[in-house]
Motif scaffolding. Sequence first.
Motif, short mmCIF file in Angstrom:
data_model
loop_
_atom_site.label_atom_id
_atom_site.label_comp_id
_atom_site.label_asym_id
_atom_site.label_seq_id
_atom_site.Cartn_x
_atom_site.Cartn_y
_atom_site.Cartn_z
N TYR A 338 1.23 -1.37 0.16
CA TYR A 338 -0.17 -0.08 -0.13
C TYR A 338 1.29 1.37 0.08
CZ TYR A 338 0.71 0.64 4.95
OH TYR A 338 1.72 1.04 6.03
N SER A 339 0.17 2.37 -0.82
CA SER A 339 1.44 3.81 -0.71
C SER A 339 -0.06 4.62 -1.39
CB SER A 339 2.10 3.84 -1.53
OG SER A 339 3.09 4.97 -1.12
N HIS A 340 -0.04 5.76 -0.70
CA HIS A 340 -1.19 6.97 -1.29
C HIS A 340 -0.66 8.20 -1.63
CE1 HIS A 340 -4.41 9.08 -1.05
NE2 HIS A 340 -4.60 10.22 -0.69
N GLU A 341 -0.58 8.61 -2.42
CA GLU A 341 -0.38 9.47 -3.71
C GLU A 341 -0.95 10.66 -2.58
OE1 GLU A 341 -0.39 12.53 -7.63
OE2 GLU A 341 0.37 9.94 -7.54
N PRO A 342 0.39 11.47 -1.96
CA PRO A 342 -0.70 12.94 -0.96
C PRO A 342 -1.73 13.25 -1.96
CG PRO A 342 2.18 12.51 -0.59
CD PRO A 342 1.39 12.20 -1.81
N ARG A 343 -2.73 13.77 -1.47
CA ARG A 343 -3.98 14.74 -2.26
C ARG A 343 -4.20 14.46 -2.75
NH1 ARG A 343 0.75 17.41 -0.13
NH2 ARG A 343 0.58 18.15 1.51
N SER A 344 -3.65 13.32 -3.59
CA SER A 344 -5.07 11.89 -4.62
C SER A 344 -6.17 12.05 -3.98
CB SER A 344 -4.36 11.14 -5.01
OG SER A 344 -4.17 10.22 -4.48
N GLU A 345 -7.46 12.12 -5.29
CA GLU A 345 -8.23 11.60 -4.76
C GLU A 345 -8.28 10.12 -6.17
OE1 GLU A 345 -11.88 14.07 -5.50
OE2 GLU A 345 -10.84 15.55 -3.50
N GLY A 346 -9.16 9.30 -5.84
CA GLY A 346 -9.82 8.11 -7.05
C GLY A 346 -8.40 7.36 -7.83
N LYS A 347 -7.31 7.26 -7.25
CA LYS A 347 -5.75 6.60 -7.36
C LYS A 347 -5.62 5.11 -6.21
CE LYS A 347 -1.02 7.68 -9.13
NZ LYS A 347 -0.17 8.70 -8.83
N GLY A 368 4.99 7.31 -3.08
CA GLY A 368 5.42 8.08 -2.36
C GLY A 368 4.58 8.33 -0.85
N GLY A 369 3.54 8.39 -0.72
CA GLY A 369 2.94 9.04 0.52
C GLY A 369 2.74 7.22 1.19
N ASN A 370 2.79 7.51 2.96
CA ASN A 370 1.79 5.91 3.42
C ASN A 370 0.20 6.47 3.13
OD1 ASN A 370 4.18 6.54 4.42
ND2 ASN A 370 3.04 5.04 5.75
N GLY A 371 -0.33 7.30 3.97
CA GLY A 371 -1.84 7.91 3.98
C GLY A 371 -3.27 7.24 3.87
N VAL A 372 -2.58 5.79 4.19
CA VAL A 372 -3.61 5.15 4.03
C VAL A 372 -3.67 3.76 5.07
CG1 VAL A 372 -3.41 3.50 2.26
CG2 VAL A 372 -5.74 3.75 3.08
N ASP A 373 -2.93 4.24 5.74
CA ASP A 373 -2.75 2.77 7.12
C ASP A 373 -3.08 2.35 8.39
OD1 ASP A 373 0.80 3.36 6.98
OD2 ASP A 373 -0.24 5.95 6.97
N GLY A 374 -3.56 2.75 8.34
CA GLY A 374 -5.21 2.64 8.83
C GLY A 374 -5.91 1.07 8.70
N GLY A 396 6.90 2.49 11.64
CA GLY A 396 5.95 3.31 11.91
C GLY A 396 5.42 4.63 11.82
N HIS A 397 5.93 5.01 10.80
CA HIS A 397 5.71 6.71 10.76
C HIS A 397 4.41 6.42 9.74
CE1 HIS A 397 9.34 8.62 12.55
NE2 HIS A 397 9.88 6.76 11.58
N VAL A 398 3.76 6.95 10.16
CA VAL A 398 2.05 6.38 9.93
C VAL A 398 1.56 8.05 9.43
CG1 VAL A 398 1.39 4.79 10.45
CG2 VAL A 398 0.30 6.42 11.70
N THR A 399 0.98 8.45 8.36
CA THR A 399 0.48 9.82 7.58
C THR A 399 -1.20 9.61 6.92
OG1 THR A 399 1.38 9.51 5.71
CG2 THR A 399 3.04 10.28 7.36
N ASP A 400 -1.38 11.36 7.65
CA ASP A 400 -2.49 11.33 7.12
C ASP A 400 -2.66 11.29 5.38
OD1 ASP A 400 -1.47 13.34 6.68
OD2 ASP A 400 -2.69 14.70 7.34
N GLU A 401 -3.69 11.52 5.03
CA GLU A 401 -3.87 11.67 3.46
C GLU A 401 -3.03 12.80 2.64
OE1 GLU A 401 -8.01 12.14 1.42
OE2 GLU A 401 -8.58 12.76 3.30
N THR A 402 -2.56 13.72 3.50
CA THR A 402 -1.58 14.64 2.87
C THR A 402 -0.03 14.77 3.01
OG1 THR A 402 -1.78 15.96 4.78
CG2 THR A 402 -3.76 16.53 3.34
N ASP A 403 -0.17 13.21 3.57
CA ASP A 403 1.23 12.31 3.38
C ASP A 403 1.99 13.51 5.45
OD1 ASP A 403 3.27 11.05 3.65
OD2 ASP A 403 4.11 11.53 2.37
#
Length: 463
Positions: A338-347, A368-374, A396-403
Amino acid sequence: MTSGSTARKNKNQRVVVEKRIAMPEWLSREDRIAAPWIVVEGAAQRGEAFTDLVAHRMQVPVGADETSRCIRAHEMMHAKVSPTHVWVPGDVAYISIETMTVAEEFRVNMLVGAAGFPVMQYLADGSEKRTGERLAQNDDWNSLVHMTAATVGTKAFAGLISGVKSVRPEWVATLRELGRQMRKMWREATAHGTDDVASTEPWEAGTVGWAFTVEIARFIHRVLINESSEGEVPPDADALKGGTKGVPGKFAPVIEMSVNRPNRVDGRLGRRKRPTNVGRHPRHLDRLLTDPQRRIFDHRRRGQGGVVLIDQSGSMRLTDGDLWRIIEAAPGCVIIGYSHEPRSEGKPNLWVLADRGQVVDEVPAGNGGNGVDGPALNYALRRRKSGEPMLWVCDGHVTDETDDVHSELTEECARIVALNHIHQVPDVESAVKALTKAANGNVLKASAVGPIAQSQAWRSRME
């Protein structure tokens, strides 16, 4: 007479060339002591001036005209605030050196303007329009983005846009919006002054001021065309509006990518011989003398399954070789990246790499980012069978959808780990060792690393 120099006549009617010399040794910094510099004369043209912070060497025009003066101020600002090397923090390792470099050019240009130098009127050499035309003709979008970022806040920006407009007018809106959003980020960061943005107080391998450069580089990276780019390319100007704003303190939802898994794991892979005292064909008669339990037979046991969730953000990369090492340790496992692109929608931000013996050809690149850890942890738990181990490969470094990091999200993930007996490890090497132990009958206990291990939720449940 050098380019940009001015001349006057003295009382004897002799021509006297006026030169302005830069004195970087007068500058003070918090991260290192002052040292002698070598300053040499150069032309007032793009690419001629430079500042070498390691060798303490500077080349600048020495003329008294405003353009030369602005160029000298630009190089002096590099000597004042820029780090000795371009440092890319681990959490944004996906950002290129070039992107980080042009982000630093923007910071320096804006600091020079804030210091009172007329960069909007004079910092240009006249080549920018031709550069814009050439890059547009070559469809070199990424170079245009970098050139735009490096000239925002200066006279050169207008010339560059003019050149692009004559060839690819449909690109102009996005490039202008890039500039607007970068200036907006500058205004927000300097609302109470430029002390933080210009700070040379040490911060990890850089300086406190470098943190602003990193944020600018994050935003520039969003505009580049890369392997994972989707939608309109180049991106529509409206997609950039809002700058770096997103939904702080919230995980992105899981968007699963559909991937083909054509490979089948060999049934023999992962089988392990274990000694036993029950069987038909004795293999180790020597154990009659050495083993009190007389385990002279072999029992072949297939490697266990389980679920392995892998953070594929910039700081946690996964190679094809890493994937197969995990499969060799547990051929029947489910492996999820898993990995979320910061501030993206639908990707898509999650993909199943291996599913009970079915394996992908190639590991997809992270975003690039975490964003979806939980949500990714909860998704993986739904794939877990009763009694199976579950591993989470993450630092252990988790982030929100803006990374961005939020303690509430760290606590949320820590609760999931503790309550569901998830075995968290920091890297693939540790995951392989843990799966090997599990295949040999050892129970993997709940464990945590990094900020998860330091969280209140984890400590309270482990007491």
